[in-house]
Structures are given as C-alpha cells and as structure tokens.
Design a protein around this motif. Sequence first.
Motif, PDB file in Angstrom:
ATOM      1  N   GLY A   7       0.776  -1.243   0.000  1.00 57.23           N
ATOM      2  CA  GLY A   7       0.000   0.000   0.000  1.00 57.23           C
ATOM      3  C   GLY A   7       0.798   1.278   0.000  1.00 57.23           C
ATOM      4  N   VAL A   8       2.139   1.207  -0.107  1.00 58.28           N
ATOM      5  CA  VAL A   8       2.907   2.456  -0.203  1.00 58.28           C
ATOM      6  C   VAL A   8       2.762   3.039  -1.610  1.00 58.28           C
ATOM      7  CG1 VAL A   8       4.533   1.949   1.635  1.00 58.28           C
ATOM      8  CG2 VAL A   8       5.073   1.209  -0.685  1.00 58.28           C
ATOM      9  N   ALA A   9       2.334   2.200  -2.559  1.00 55.76           N
ATOM     10  CA  ALA A   9       1.942   2.671  -3.888  1.00 55.76           C
ATOM     11  C   ALA A   9       0.538   2.152  -4.164  1.00 55.76           C
ATOM     12  CB  ALA A   9       2.913   2.161  -4.952  1.00 55.76           C
ATOM     13  N   ASP A  10      -0.293   3.016  -4.752  1.00 60.75           N
ATOM     14  CA  ASP A  10      -1.650   2.580  -5.118  1.00 60.75           C
ATOM     15  C   ASP A  10      -1.596   1.666  -6.335  1.00 60.75           C
ATOM     16  OD1 ASP A  10      -3.064   4.377  -3.234  1.00 60.75           O
ATOM     17  OD2 ASP A  10      -2.222   5.963  -4.497  1.00 60.75           O
ATOM     18  N   LEU A  11      -0.767   2.076  -7.289  1.00 59.63           N
ATOM     19  CA  LEU A  11      -0.665   1.372  -8.557  1.00 59.63           C
ATOM     20  C   LEU A  11       0.791   1.023  -8.842  1.00 59.63           C
ATOM     21  CD1 LEU A  11      -2.896   3.903 -10.471  1.00 59.63           C
ATOM     22  CD2 LEU A  11      -3.504   1.498 -10.237  1.00 59.63           C
ATOM     23  N   GLY A  12       0.996   0.108  -9.754  1.00 57.37           N
ATOM     24  CA  GLY A  12       2.348  -0.217 -10.177  1.00 57.37           C
ATOM     25  C   GLY A  12       2.350  -0.648 -11.624  1.00 57.37           C
ATOM     26  N   TYR A  32      -4.154  -6.754  -7.614  1.00 64.58           N
ATOM     27  CA  TYR A  32      -5.015  -7.011  -8.765  1.00 64.58           C
ATOM     28  C   TYR A  32      -4.295  -6.551 -10.034  1.00 64.58           C
ATOM     29  CZ  TYR A  32      -8.869  -7.183  -5.329  1.00 64.58           C
ATOM     30  OH  TYR A  32      -9.685  -7.476  -4.259  1.00 64.58           O
ATOM     31  N   GLU A  33      -4.451  -7.328 -11.085  1.00 60.66           N
ATOM     32  CA  GLU A  33      -3.907  -6.945 -12.392  1.00 60.66           C
ATOM     33  C   GLU A  33      -5.051  -6.295 -13.174  1.00 60.66           C
ATOM     34  OE1 GLU A  33      -2.251  -9.506 -16.014  1.00 60.66           O
ATOM     35  OE2 GLU A  33      -1.225  -9.954 -14.135  1.00 60.66           O
ATOM     36  N   LEU A  34      -4.884  -5.011 -13.506  1.00 67.44           N
ATOM     37  CA  LEU A  34      -5.976  -4.259 -14.128  1.00 67.44           C
ATOM     38  C   LEU A  34      -5.932  -4.249 -15.645  1.00 67.44           C
ATOM     39  CD1 LEU A  34      -6.177  -1.012 -11.936  1.00 67.44           C
ATOM     40  CD2 LEU A  34      -7.677  -3.004 -11.854  1.00 67.44           C
ATOM     41  N   ILE A  87       5.623 -12.248 -22.404  1.00 70.78           N
ATOM     42  CA  ILE A  87       5.642 -11.254 -21.323  1.00 70.78           C
ATOM     43  C   ILE A  87       5.347  -9.867 -21.874  1.00 70.78           C
ATOM     44  CG2 ILE A  87       7.098 -10.135 -19.577  1.00 70.78           C
ATOM     45  CD1 ILE A  87       6.622 -13.089 -18.950  1.00 70.78           C
ATOM     46  N   THR A  88       4.464  -9.132 -21.194  1.00 71.44           N
ATOM     47  CA  THR A  88       4.297  -7.693 -21.422  1.00 71.44           C
ATOM     48  C   THR A  88       4.149  -7.042 -20.050  1.00 71.44           C
ATOM     49  OG1 THR A  88       1.929  -8.091 -21.725  1.00 71.44           O
ATOM     50  CG2 THR A  88       3.228  -7.732 -23.736  1.00 71.44           C
ATOM     51  N   SER A  89       4.120  -5.717 -20.018  1.00 72.68           N
ATOM     52  CA  SER A  89       3.977  -5.020 -18.735  1.00 72.68           C
ATOM     53  C   SER A  89       2.507  -4.812 -18.391  1.00 72.68           C
ATOM     54  CB  SER A  89       4.702  -3.674 -18.783  1.00 72.68           C
ATOM     55  OG  SER A  89       6.083  -3.903 -18.893  1.00 72.68           O
ATOM     56  N   ARG A  90       2.204  -4.890 -17.106  1.00 78.56           N
ATOM     57  CA  ARG A  90       0.817  -4.807 -16.624  1.00 78.56           C
ATOM     58  C   ARG A  90       0.654  -3.655 -15.636  1.00 78.56           C
ATOM     59  NH1 ARG A  90      -1.198  -9.879 -18.602  1.00 78.56           N
ATOM     60  NH2 ARG A  90       0.475 -10.458 -20.056  1.00 78.56           N
ATOM     61  N   LEU A  91      -0.550  -3.082 -15.612  1.00 75.15           N
ATOM     62  CA  LEU A  91      -0.909  -2.110 -14.581  1.00 75.15           C
ATOM     63  C   LEU A  91      -1.534  -2.892 -13.433  1.00 75.15           C
ATOM     64  CD1 LEU A  91      -1.160   0.980 -13.881  1.00 75.15           C
ATOM     65  CD2 LEU A  91      -3.516   0.808 -14.696  1.00 75.15           C
ATOM     66  N   ILE A  92      -0.942  -2.764 -12.240  1.00 75.45           N
ATOM     67  CA  ILE A  92      -1.445  -3.495 -11.074  1.00 75.45           C
ATOM     68  C   ILE A  92      -1.895  -2.505 -10.006  1.00 75.45           C
ATOM     69  CG2 ILE A  92      -0.028  -5.525 -11.545  1.00 75.45           C
ATOM     70  CD1 ILE A  92       1.933  -4.563  -9.374  1.00 75.45           C
ATOM     71  N   VAL A  93      -2.751  -2.972  -9.093  1.00 71.85           N
ATOM     72  CA  VAL A  93      -3.321  -2.070  -8.094  1.00 71.85           C
ATOM     73  C   VAL A  93      -3.405  -2.755  -6.738  1.00 71.85           C
ATOM     74  CG1 VAL A  93      -5.732  -2.727  -8.574  1.00 71.85           C
ATOM     75  CG2 VAL A  93      -5.240  -0.444  -7.663  1.00 71.85           C
TER      76      VAL A  93
END
Length: 210
Positions: free
Chosen positions: A64-69, A84-86, A177-183
């Motif tokens: 939780g120190v970052a909302d998203l990654g 979660y993977e968005l 592999i690709t990059s994902r937005l996570i939350v």
Amino acid sequence: MRDLTIAMPKGRIFEEAVELLRRSGYQLPPEFEASRKLIIEVPEENLRFILAKPMDVPTYVEHGVADLGIAGKDVMLEEERDVYELLDLKISACYLAVAGLPGARLNEVAPKIATKYPNVASTYFREQGEQVEIIKLNGSIELAPLIGLADRIVDIVSTGRTLKENGLVETERIVEITSRLIVNPVSYRMKDERIEEMVNRLTDVIEQND
C-alpha cells in the motif's frame, strides 16, 4: 482530488510507460525521464511516482505504499503478490525461455537450471514432469552454462542477441511477457474513480495501437 502513487521500474519499461501516460493526456514534465530522484512529484496531475527495482514494484503495491504499479508479467508470475492486475499495457514485449549451449547433454539425474526466476522455472519443469535443481542468480545468467555452473538457463529474451553473442541457443519458450498495470486492493476500493479514469484513458491509447 486524491493523489495517486505509482511504482514504476527504471529502464525500458519506465520509458515506454511514461510515453504511454503522456499519450493518455497526463502532463508529465519534460525533465521527468532525466530525473535522478527516486520519488517524483507531479502536483499538476496529483500524481506521485516511486522508481524501484522491477522485482520490488509488486511489493510496494501489495503493502500500500503505492496505489498502482507497472510491472512485467515475469515479475508478477515470480512474486505472486496480493495485488489485482488491471490492464495489459502491451509494452516491453519479450518472453521467458529456456536456453543452453548447442548440443550440450543434460545431466540425467537432475539438470541444473540457473535463473533469476526460481518460482517460474520450478513450476515450468514440474509441469513438464522433469526434476531439476534450481540455482538462483541475480545477474549475467548467460554465464552459468559457459562456466559449467548450470546445464540450462531460464531468462528473459527480447531480441535474442545476448544469447547469440554468448553462444547459447533457445530450446523452449515458456511464456510471453508484457507489462501490466497493477493495483493495491484497498486503493482500488478507496480511489476507484481516479483509478478507473486512468484505466480508461490508457485503454483508449492501447486500443489505438492495436
């Protein structure tokens, strides 16, 4: 408007992600990529960025120190964090593969596999019904077969140039592999409107690229 904190890895993913955010309408300062800071504030957009090692991004998001990654799928598979993977951002495409010296015979008892991805490698060989010994390394994985430390390696391949330059050949492809937005799950509930807005803006740009 609540601030959003985004953890991002340095390097190629960072550069491609910044371009994607800019194309999505986020006003990031021109000197953004050149900054040596580990925390970059963008008050105009109510955004804060934490620059981290790729393997640490899901940890920051989980705690939780970052909302998203923004994290590669390779890191997600290896770390198995509670996030979660968005969205598949479809940037920094590569794949995980098994490679070794051409014609080298595998140790029949328990071949040694050197990798930065011990969990992914263990799971893959177990699914193939093969018993192997995993050796975790943090860098220069290609060295392992050359110096007799391992029979094979499991590593990221993008162009295949590094393998070729070190006289190695790919023997099996494991996963794309690709990059994902996570939350972070709590952030997703507390800041849902802002996060959904970002997802929608990014999705529009990604769909234009397809």
